[in-house]
Design an enzyme around this catalytic site. Structure first.
Site, short mmCIF file in Angstrom:
data_model
loop_
_atom_site.label_atom_id
_atom_site.label_comp_id
_atom_site.label_asym_id
_atom_site.label_seq_id
_atom_site.Cartn_x
_atom_site.Cartn_y
_atom_site.Cartn_z
CB THR A 176 -7.60 0.08 11.17
OG1 THR A 176 -8.06 0.79 9.95
CG2 THR A 176 -7.39 1.34 12.05
NE ARG A 198 -3.15 2.32 3.25
CZ ARG A 198 -2.77 3.15 4.20
NH1 ARG A 198 -1.88 2.90 5.15
NH2 ARG A 198 -3.44 4.30 4.38
CE LYS A 211 -8.89 4.12 3.26
NZ LYS A 211 -7.85 4.97 3.67
NE ARG A 262 -5.33 14.78 7.80
CZ ARG A 262 -4.85 13.67 8.34
NH1 ARG A 262 -4.58 13.58 9.70
NH2 ARG A 262 -4.74 12.59 7.67
#
Length: 485
Positions: A285, A37, A224, A78
């Protein structure tokens, strides 16, 4: 002959500073990584292209097909930065998210944020989760770009950590300007898979595919799944599955939005839906996060990997463990051991789906008949598919047999994409090299090829599928049981 053990579940490893050298990539390939990845949240397109070149070089040296997954950053919401470095927030403190603050003007009382539309998705009483849920803020008031909060769960807060709303509902577009620019720079990377982050609708997949096609690229698209509103709507989720080539159970942001208590059930449902829809599924994850610093996984981490394997994941993924961890090779070996241990359980080798389903093509009928035969004829040691598009081995991989599926093809693109399919071993085999030979001779050569590679032994039996006309895409319509002698 004793059947050779093959790990069916694939391993995806994230490349980072700890693993991007040629030497480390070579060791990781030999340790068993099936797909690497590239995280486009970090690094330049030129750097990713160079790393992709190294991956292909090391895979070629090892004589293996190893896929490359380009993971787009997406609209990660963020906070901005702080004047004097990370701050400590205590429970009960007042804290402000202020869109008017500059990029590095944050203090222990307030910090800026990048997603200007954030206030319109919030109301008093909402819970905000910062840094993957490590800190919790209660929204008290929203006035223009200012969001006043009370700290409910404090801790250390560093710059540019993520913001999530408990329950989801912050609808930023899945493809940002950065993502679009990154897609336009993928020519040099030539990825086999592209992961689209924070997918909320089929439009996100359609746009990504369109942008890739403009560049002459046709990688498999992985959606995702990390938004609460997606897993909460069956119709939207099924449409996304249909539009994509596979999904990633992205447990970081998804877990933050839905809560860890709900996550395990959602994970099982997503894996089941993907397999029933003939789509690949990656579970990701924090699978072995303790191995960022430790040479050994915890028992809970081994169980987590094993659970994902038993649920039917095509692949399990490592993130920081291989990107920045101290033991990248060891963690791949530990994950491989955990997967192999789970695969030895009878549940992992038993077909569970499609017992009452009608098939839509001769190709699907042959693929499912091969798996049924594999599960009921114990002398068989593997299934060989002479394939052009890779569809037949993909369909086979949706069911469990415990036997290796040898995908034999001369099409590199097909073999690269099969690197993510559970139980499939992609192998270069050029049936056209036997021009003029009858199909029976090609079958004999395929058996000799598998014998020479140590996949079979004399006295074994092999299931083989092919089309009546060799080299024709979508033409698989024959299943044979062949002796290996």
């Amino acid at each position: 002959m004793t059947q050779r053990a093959h790990r069916r579940t694939k391993i995806v490893a994230t490349i980072g500073p700890a693993s991007e050298s040629e030497a480390l990539l070579g060791r990781l390939v030999r340790a068993g990584v099936d797909v690497f990845r590239l995280n486009f949240s970090h690094g330049s397109p030129a750097h990713h292209a160079e790393v992709a070149r190294r991956v292909r070089q090391e895979a070629q040296r090892a004589g293996r097909y190893v896929g490359i997954l380009a993971d787009l950053q997406g609209p990660k919401i963020r906070i901005a930065g702080f004047r004097d470095g990370p701050v400590m927030l205590e429970s009960g403190d007042s804290f402000r998210l202020d869109g008017g603050l500059g990029e590095e003007e944050g203090t222990a009382r307030a910090v800026g944020y990048g997603f200007r539309e954030l206030p319109q998705y919030l109301a008093p009483g909402d819970t905000l989760l910062l840094d993957d849920g490590r800190l919790r803020l209660r929204v008290d008031d929203v006035t223009g770009p200012v969001i006043d909060c009370t700290v409910e769960l404090g801790g250390r807060l560093a710059a540019r950590k993520g913001i999530n709303r408990l329950g989801g509902g912050i609808a930023a577009p899945a493809l940002t300007e950065k993502d679009i620019a990154d897609i336009r720079g993928l020519d040099a990377v030539q990825p086999d898979f592209v992961a689209v982050s924070f997918v909320s609708s089929t439009e996100d997949i359609r746009l990504a595919r369109e942008l890739l096609e403009e560049r002459g690229l046709a990688p498999a698209l992985v959606a995702k799944i990390e938004r609460a509103e997606v897993v909460g709507n069956d119709q939207v989720l099924d449409a996304i599955l249909k539009a994509s080539d596979g999904i990633m159970v992205a447990r970081g942001d998804l877990g933050v939005e839905v809560g860890d208590a709900e996550l395990i059930g959602i994970q099982k449902d997503l894996i089941s839906r993907a397999r029933k829809s003939d789509r690949v599924v990656i579970t990701a994850t924090q699978m072995m996060e303790s191995m960022i610093e430790s040479p050994m996984p915890t028992r809970a981490e081994v169980f987590d990997v094993a659970n994902a394997v038993l649920d039917g994941s095509d692949a399990v993924m490592l993130s920081a463990e291989t990107a920045v961890g101290r033991y990248p090779v060891e963690v791949v070996a530990a994950m491989a051991d955990a997967a192999m241990g789970a695969e030895r359980h009878p549940v992992a080798r038993t077909s569970r789906y499609r017992l009452e389903r009608e098939f839509s093509s001769a190709q699907e009928t042959v693929a499912m008949a091969a798996i049924y035969a594999a599960n009921h004829y114990r002398r068989v040691r593997g299934i060989a598919c002479l394939t052009e598009s890779g569809t037949t081995p993909l369909l086979m991989s949706r069911l469990s047999s415990g036997l290796p599926i040898f995908a034999l093809s001369s099409r590199d693109r097909t073999l690269q994409r099969l690197s993510l399919c559970r139980g499939v071993i992609p192998l270069y085999f050029d049936a056209s090299a036997f021009t003029g030979a009858d199909p029976d001779t090609v079958e004999e050569r395929a058996i000799e090829f598998l014998l020479s590679r140590g996949f079979l032994g004399r006295g074994d039996e092999l299931l083989l599928t092919r089309g009546q006309v060799l080299g024709e895409q979508g033409g698989t319509n024959l299943l044979k049981v062949l002796p290996v002698d």
